[in-house]
Scaffold this active site. Structure first.
Site, PDB file in Angstrom:
ATOM      1  CB  SER A 108      -1.331   0.207   1.317  1.00 29.56           C
ATOM      2  OG  SER A 108      -1.366  -1.535   0.876  1.00 29.56           O
TER       3      SER A 108
ATOM      4  CG  ASP B  86       2.405  -0.562   2.631  1.00 24.27           C
ATOM      5  OD1 ASP B  86       2.156  -0.314   4.117  1.00 24.27           O
ATOM      6  OD2 ASP B  86       1.749  -1.517   2.610  1.00 24.27           O
TER       7      ASP B  86
ATOM      8  N   PRO C 108       2.783   0.232  -8.292  1.00 25.76           N
ATOM      9  CG  PRO C 108       1.444   1.414  -9.438  1.00 25.76           C
ATOM     10  CD  PRO C 108       1.767   0.148  -9.419  1.00 25.76           C
TER      11      PRO C 108
ATOM     12  CB  SER D  82     -32.273 -12.560 -38.039  1.00 27.43           C
ATOM     13  OG  SER D  82     -32.121 -11.568 -39.362  1.00 27.43           O
TER      14      SER D  82
END
Lengths: 341, 616
Positions: free
Chosen positions: B18, B21, B98, B527
């Site tokens: 995170s 960190d 990141p 269709s």
């Protein structure tokens, strides 16, 4: 990865070692002929083989995906390694794209001589482009300063040539170990129709799946040697016996000392300040850009073996010799956003 | 030192965790302690530390890695950065990924090429939601080795206890993910404890330092032991005498004389030469870039996969996969994307999203779409059969990306779990007589004339006239009619949207077989959905499908009501009736537009004038 070569390279041949005095025409002729006395991969380490295979895969991917690729050839060592990889990737054919050199008219004379010999020997197609408008405006590195000169003659010149050719992909020799903003660039790096790079809006790049799709006017810059380091480049040049511009090898050259930078006088266009004197010094170039913006370094490394040893002991990074890079903070990133390679 | 001894191996790893960190600091520490920071870089780092740094007088190592100006200002890593360092034992490529929540897509990018992941956990904060998410992404992307680096161990009061608790919490949820190894190490990236040398501060920790472990860990390359796969990148034809297939051996090995099969077509041949610039090879292993020359003239293009005939990849047009969504435009089931798998790119759509994975508890939640940075399990259908292996068996032939067709961005990344149709084991038998041979014998060009329009628009009447005239002119034609097929082949289908889609798919398959037989196939189906008409168009070769829109105002159809169906629908007796309870998507660019209010024989003449020349 393992290799068993069935033919060609005969073992026991004397390794080719170029110096500043080697006759360039002979060295290039030997290289282009790729006869049995040339290495053909037999000196490559597993690590270099792995890098080589990755680069070849990337180059083939561009040719398969893109309609009109071009190879930006700067004549320097990285470009020259990349050209060698292109010869391998498309063998037995020639690289199926033209080579583009953006000439600023301040290229070292040795570089131009080397370029012309190599292009002729290999039979590849070279396009040379110079920003005529910049020349007409009198832009030059001495009067205009390195930043303006690089912006106009290199970046603008490159954009003109890319627009002129309508290329949707351009190979460049950038490496991620060179500089912090390069470390974050993709291998397939998207450019807007104005050739700008947005580092915050890059395409995710996963596995070996490279997304080369662009709309009209947009393009991709491709960096096949992203994962090579400077040490890898020189080890590869040594292993494959690739001739390079003689300026990379130490020789006695006319030098002006400006601050911490050694400037070589390549021709009469560079005026000396009143207190300056030309001195003969034994120097070589670690990186080749525009004269007189690229500084030389004092060195006695006369062969590729000495260069590899010298570089391994170096405590300075490669771009340290380039005046334009520390002209302003984060200058490389800014230039790249504007379209510089 | 930068020295790179011979025969050294390479380890690619990622760091994740995170915000704050300390990932970038950890990489900066590794570069710094392995002496890979040059003097001028250090000088510039010291300048930058004074300007943007967060470490007071010390050099802020994170700034070495956080290269972009925007990142320096915000103090976060906003993109994947690749770093290179070397020790006497190994070379390393590090993807710094990141931690900020909105950039999870970049983490998946870094993980896709990594052998090992370092998950950073702040010793003071313990496990965070992003820790779980990143671990899950590592597992999904096939990373088998994890290092749990418990960082800032110098900042907690009882480091031994804090470390033990985090290790417990982590193994509680990581056990189910099946990593080959999970190794926890207590570190301080800022001060270097247990990064490159053992720490005095953690006498209770007896394991290796981070660098020792990275140098020693065995991440045996599984690609070399897998079956031979060779996705063809590019056909090399420099002159009339040479035709080679350039590519990189994705897995396994190939030798001269080996039989190979083109996985999608079932055609076989033998490897005659393995060509490289450095000379012909006797064999080539996984990771080698070569050009293969085969003994026979086999039709092979970019996107084909050459494989060992005894151990073939799966061939299917529907499969189950996990998807990581990477675009700000949410993923929509049903929308057409371009799917790139190996060297092949095909149109594809997500047919169903089975569930989204909740990143907090890794539970499965139901969802209708996937938004940026979410992960889901889904079924995917491709317009033509795809050759693949499950990602768990082969990372290179089981991975794909999805490209947004409107802006060409890479919108999602996927890992194939398994093929959904039994067709994956029914390998196509290559027949020696082809469509062209049969058509030549019939002296005509095969194709489909597809009539679409509301019930009662006049499709069948016009088609009947067209078939009669083609027959009179000696062409071999066959008329397929919606009502007639619903009595037999499609008698099990109703009129829900899903059944209508299946109805048209079956009709398309039948029509395709008839085209293969060399016939002109006239199809009369309401269709109503554009996607299904496009599906049938994609089943046959370009130019073989002619869409003919019988455009009759619904008021006129209701007035005609030849079968009394509108009356029943309006009375509520028929649900989902096209034009009443169910929509009709008008063709945007049909090959031929007919005014259904005009006389039927005029319309038929118009069809013949348009279509007949192309069928001769």
């Amino acid at each position: 990865m393992s290799y068993t070569v069935l033919s060609k390279a005969s073992s026991g041949a004397t390794p080719f070692r170029q110096t500043a005095n080697t006759d360039l025409a002979t060295a290039i002729a030997r290289y282009a002929a790729a006869g049995p006395e040339t290495p053909h991969g037999r000196y490559l380490t597993p690590h270099l083989r792995r890098l080589e295979a990755e680069s070849i895969e990337i180059m083939r991917e561009v040719v398969a995906q893109c309609a009109n690729p071009v190879f930006l050839y700067s004549i320097g060592k990285d470009s020259t390694v990349m050209l060698h990889l292109a010869r391998k990737a498309f063998f037995p054919g020639l690289p199926p794209f033209p080579f583009l050199h953006i000439a600023t008219t301040w290229d070292f004379q040795d570089m131009i001589r080397y370029r012309d010999l190599l292009v002729k020997a290999l039979g590849i197609r070279l396009i040379v482009h110079t920003n005529q408008d910049g020349l007409d405006r009198g832009i030059n590195p001495i009067a205009s300063g390195p930043t303006v000169h690089a912006q106009v003659m290199s970046t603008e010149g490159l954009k003109q040539a890319l627009d002129l050719g309508g290329y949707d992909a351009a190979f460049g020799g950038g490496r991620r170990d060179e500089e912090a903003s390069r470390a974050k660039e993709r291998i397939f790096s998207f450019r807007t129709p104005q050739h700008t790079w947005d580092p915050r809006n890059q395409r995710p790049e996963l596995w070996n799946l490279y997304n080369g799709r662009v709309a009209r006017g947009e393009s991709i810059r491709v960096f096949p040697i992203s994962n090579w380091t400077e040490a890898d480049i020189w080890s590869y040049i040594r292993a494959e016996e690739i001739p390079v511009v003689p300026l990379y090898f130490a020789a006695t050259r006319p030098i002006v000392v400006r601050g911490a930078t050694l400037i070589m006088q390549d021709d009469e266009r560079m005026p000396l300040e009143p207190q300056e004197r030309l001195v003969q010094m034994q120097v070589r170039f670690r990186t080749l850009g525009c004269y007189p913006l690229t500084g030389a370094m004092e060195s006695s490394s006369e062969t590729v073996d000495a260069i590899v040893d010298e570089m391994l002991a170096s405590t300075k990074s490669e771009r340290q010799g380039r005046l334009i890079d520390h002209d302003e903070t984060a200058s490389m990133e800014r230039k790249k956003r504007e379209g510089y390679f | 030192m930068l020295a790179r001894p011979q025969a050294k191996t390479l380890l690619r790893f990622i760091t994740c965790g995170s915000v704050d960190d300390g990932k970038s600091t950890l990489i900066g520490r590794l570069l710094y302690d392995t002496k890979l920071i040059f003097d001028d870089q250090l000088a510039s780092l010291e300048r930058a530390s004074r300007r943007h740094g967060t470490t007071g007088e010390d050099v802020d190592l994170a700034l070495l890695v956080d290269g972009l100006e925007a990142e320096r200002q915000q103090g976060i890593t906003i993109d994947v950065a690749y770093r290179f360092f070397t020790t006497p034992a190994r070379s390393f490529i590090v993807a710094d990924t990141p931690g900020h929540e909105q950039y999870t897509r970049n983490m998946a990018t870094g993980a896709s090429t990594a052998d090992l992941a370092i998950i950073l956990i702040d010793a003071r904060k313990g496990l965070l939601p992003q820790t779980r998410r990143h671990t899950k992404i590592c597992s999904l992307l096939g990373i088998r080795h994890v290092v749990v680096a418990v960082n800032k161990i110098d900042l907690v009061d009882d480091p031994e206890l804090a470390f033990a608790e985090i290790v417990d919490h982590y193994s509680e949820f990581s056990t189910a993910l099946g990593f080959a190894s999970v190794v926890p190490i207590p570190v301080s990236a800022r001060f270097g404890d247990n990064v490159t040398s053992s720490s005095q501060r953690t006498p209770w920790y007896e394991g290796p330092t981070l660098l020792n472990y990275l140098e020693a860990v065995d991440v045996a390359d599984e690609a070399s032991s897998a079956s031979f796969r060779f996705p063809v990148q590019w056909v090399n034809r420099p002159n009339l005498d040479f035709r080679g297939f350039a590519g990189t051996v994705a897995s396994g090995a190939v030798a001269v004389g080996d039989p190979v099969v083109v996985a999608a077509s079932g055609k076989t041949s033998v490897v005659e030469r393995i060509v490289t610039y450095d000379g012909d090879l006797s064999h080539a292993n996984a990771g080698t870039a070569v050009t293969l020359v085969l003994a026979d003239e086999v039709d092979i293009t970019r996107g084909d996969v050459l494989a060992a005939p005894r151990d073939r990849p799966e061939v299917a047009d529907q499969f189950a996969a996990h998807l990581v969504w990477m675009s700000e435009d949410e993923m929509l089931p049903g929308r057409s994307y371009l799917l790139m798998c190996g060297t092949r790119t095909v149109p594809a759509r997500i047919t169903s999203l089975k569930h989204r994975i909740d990143i907090h508890d890794l539970s499965e939640k139901s969802a209708k779409t996937l938004e940026l940075n979410s992960i889901g399990a889904c079924n995917i259908a491709t317009d033509s059969p795809l050759v693949f292996d499950p990602y768990g068996e082969n990372r290179r032939t089981g991975a794909f990306i999805l490209i947004d067709r409107s802006n060409n961005t890479t919108a999602g990344a996927g890992m194939i779990d398994f093929g959904l149709r039994r067709a994956s084991n029914i390998h196509r038998q290559a027949h020696s007589i082809g469509k062209a041979d049969r058509a030549t014998a019939l002296h005509q060009k095969p194709g489909i004339l597809w009539f679409t329009g509301l019930s009662g628009s006049g499709k069948s009447t016009i088609a009947d006239l067209v078939e009669r005239e083609l027959h009179r002119r000696g062409l071999h034609a066959m008329l397929l009619d919606g009502d007639n097929l619903r009595h037999g082949l499609n008698h099990d289908l109703g009129f829900t949207d899903a059944d209508r889609v299946e109805n048209i798919r079956r009709v398309g398959e039948v029509a395709k077989l008839m085209v293969d037989a060399g016939l002109v196939v006239i199809c009369c189906f309401i269709s109503p959905f554009a996607a299904e008409r496009e599906l049938v168009r994609g089943m046959v070769a370009e130019g073989e499908f002619t869409e003919i829109f019988v455009d009759t105002p619904i008021e006129e159809c209701i007035r005609r009501d030849p079968k009394g169906l509108y009356r029943k629908a309006q009375a509520g007796e028929i649900p989902n009736f096209t034009g009443v309870g169910s929509p009709y998507e008008r063709p945007q660019a049909p090959e031929l537009w007919l005014n259904g209010a005009a006389e039927a024989d005029q319309a038929a003449a118009k069809v013949l004038a348009f279509a007949y020349p192309a069928l001769m």
